[in-house]
Design a protein around this motif. Structure first.
Motif, mmCIF file in Angstrom:
data_model
loop_
_atom_site.group_PDB
_atom_site.id
_atom_site.type_symbol
_atom_site.label_atom_id
_atom_site.label_comp_id
_atom_site.label_asym_id
_atom_site.label_seq_id
_atom_site.Cartn_x
_atom_site.Cartn_y
_atom_site.Cartn_z
ATOM 1 N N SER A 153 54.008 42.289 42.625
ATOM 2 C CA SER A 153 53.410 41.228 41.828
ATOM 3 C C SER A 153 52.542 41.899 40.770
ATOM 4 N N SER A 154 52.877 41.711 39.508
ATOM 5 C CA SER A 154 52.263 42.496 38.439
ATOM 6 C C SER A 154 51.282 41.724 37.569
ATOM 7 N N ASP A 155 51.123 40.442 37.803
ATOM 8 C CA ASP A 155 50.166 39.666 37.003
ATOM 9 C C ASP A 155 48.756 40.209 37.183
ATOM 10 N N GLY A 156 48.049 40.351 36.074
ATOM 11 C CA GLY A 156 46.647 40.742 36.120
ATOM 12 C C GLY A 156 46.394 42.182 36.507
ATOM 13 N N LYS A 157 47.429 42.999 36.533
ATOM 14 C CA LYS A 157 47.270 44.413 36.900
ATOM 15 C C LYS A 157 47.586 45.282 35.696
ATOM 16 N N THR A 158 46.898 46.408 35.625
ATOM 17 C CA THR A 158 47.212 47.371 34.574
ATOM 18 C C THR A 158 48.452 48.165 34.976
ATOM 19 N N GLU A 161 47.536 50.619 37.652
ATOM 20 C CA GLU A 161 47.423 50.029 38.986
ATOM 21 C C GLU A 161 48.801 49.803 39.608
ATOM 22 N N ILE A 162 49.739 49.349 38.794
ATOM 23 C CA ILE A 162 51.101 49.108 39.295
ATOM 24 C C ILE A 162 51.756 50.428 39.701
ATOM 25 N N GLU A 165 50.339 51.507 42.939
ATOM 26 C CA GLU A 165 50.853 50.672 44.031
ATOM 27 C C GLU A 165 52.262 51.102 44.433
#
Length: 171
Positions: A153-158, A161-162, A165
């Protein structure tokens, strides 16, 4: 190790892929860039001059070529790559690390609205029609995207950060 990134245009596949490859010391290949180099034409030109069927056949051919020749790498596919021919089956058979970078419809509309002119597929679509256009594509493609071995889930992440993850899944 082959790491495949799937997702709709604007989901961050290329940006995250470059970061992830650097983080892991792997080669990075953007499939769209690879096709443009091999064909010596922009994808928009290939679509316009030779048509989508030609493009999709070449996309499958080059995807298989990359997978067979290269060993350790990160591949960012085109948004439609997993949805055509046997591309997804090829990917599922050749790697355990397929990541779907999932961005919500609202997130994609916001991202793509800012870069419409760089996106031939949507540059002529009025802003008010963009949510419907993207939503239709997401509906059609979700079956394929959701078959990835990992969904991020990539909404709101830089992008950083992805990439971090994804890296946790690979340890």
């Amino acid at each position: 190790m082959k790491i495949i990134l799937l997702g709709y245009m604007g989901s961050g596949k290329s940006t995250v892929g470059k970061l992830l490859a650097k983080q892991m010391g792997l080669e990075f290949i953007d499939l769209d860039d690879f096709i443009e180099e091999e064909e010596e034409q922009k994808i928009a030109t290939i679509f316009k001059v030779k048509g989508e069927i030609y493009f999709r056949n070449k996309e499958s051919e080059y995807l298989k070529k990359i997978i067979q020749q290269k060993k350790d790498l990160v591949i960012a596919t085109g948004g439609g790559t997993p949805c055509y021919g046997d591309n997804l089956e090829t990917l599922l058979k050749t790697t355990d690390h397929i990541f779907y970078l999932k961005v919500s419809l609202n997130g994609l509309v916001e991202r793509l609205g800012k870069e419409k002119m760089q996106r031939p597929l949507i540059k002529d679509i009025p802003n008010g029609e963009l949510p419907e256009f993207i939503g239709k594509h997401l509906f059609e493609r979700s079956f394929f995207y959701n078959r990835a071995t990992h969904i991020i889930s990539s909404d709101g992440k830089t992008a950083e950060e992805i990439a971090m993850e994804i890296g946790k899944f690979l340890v």
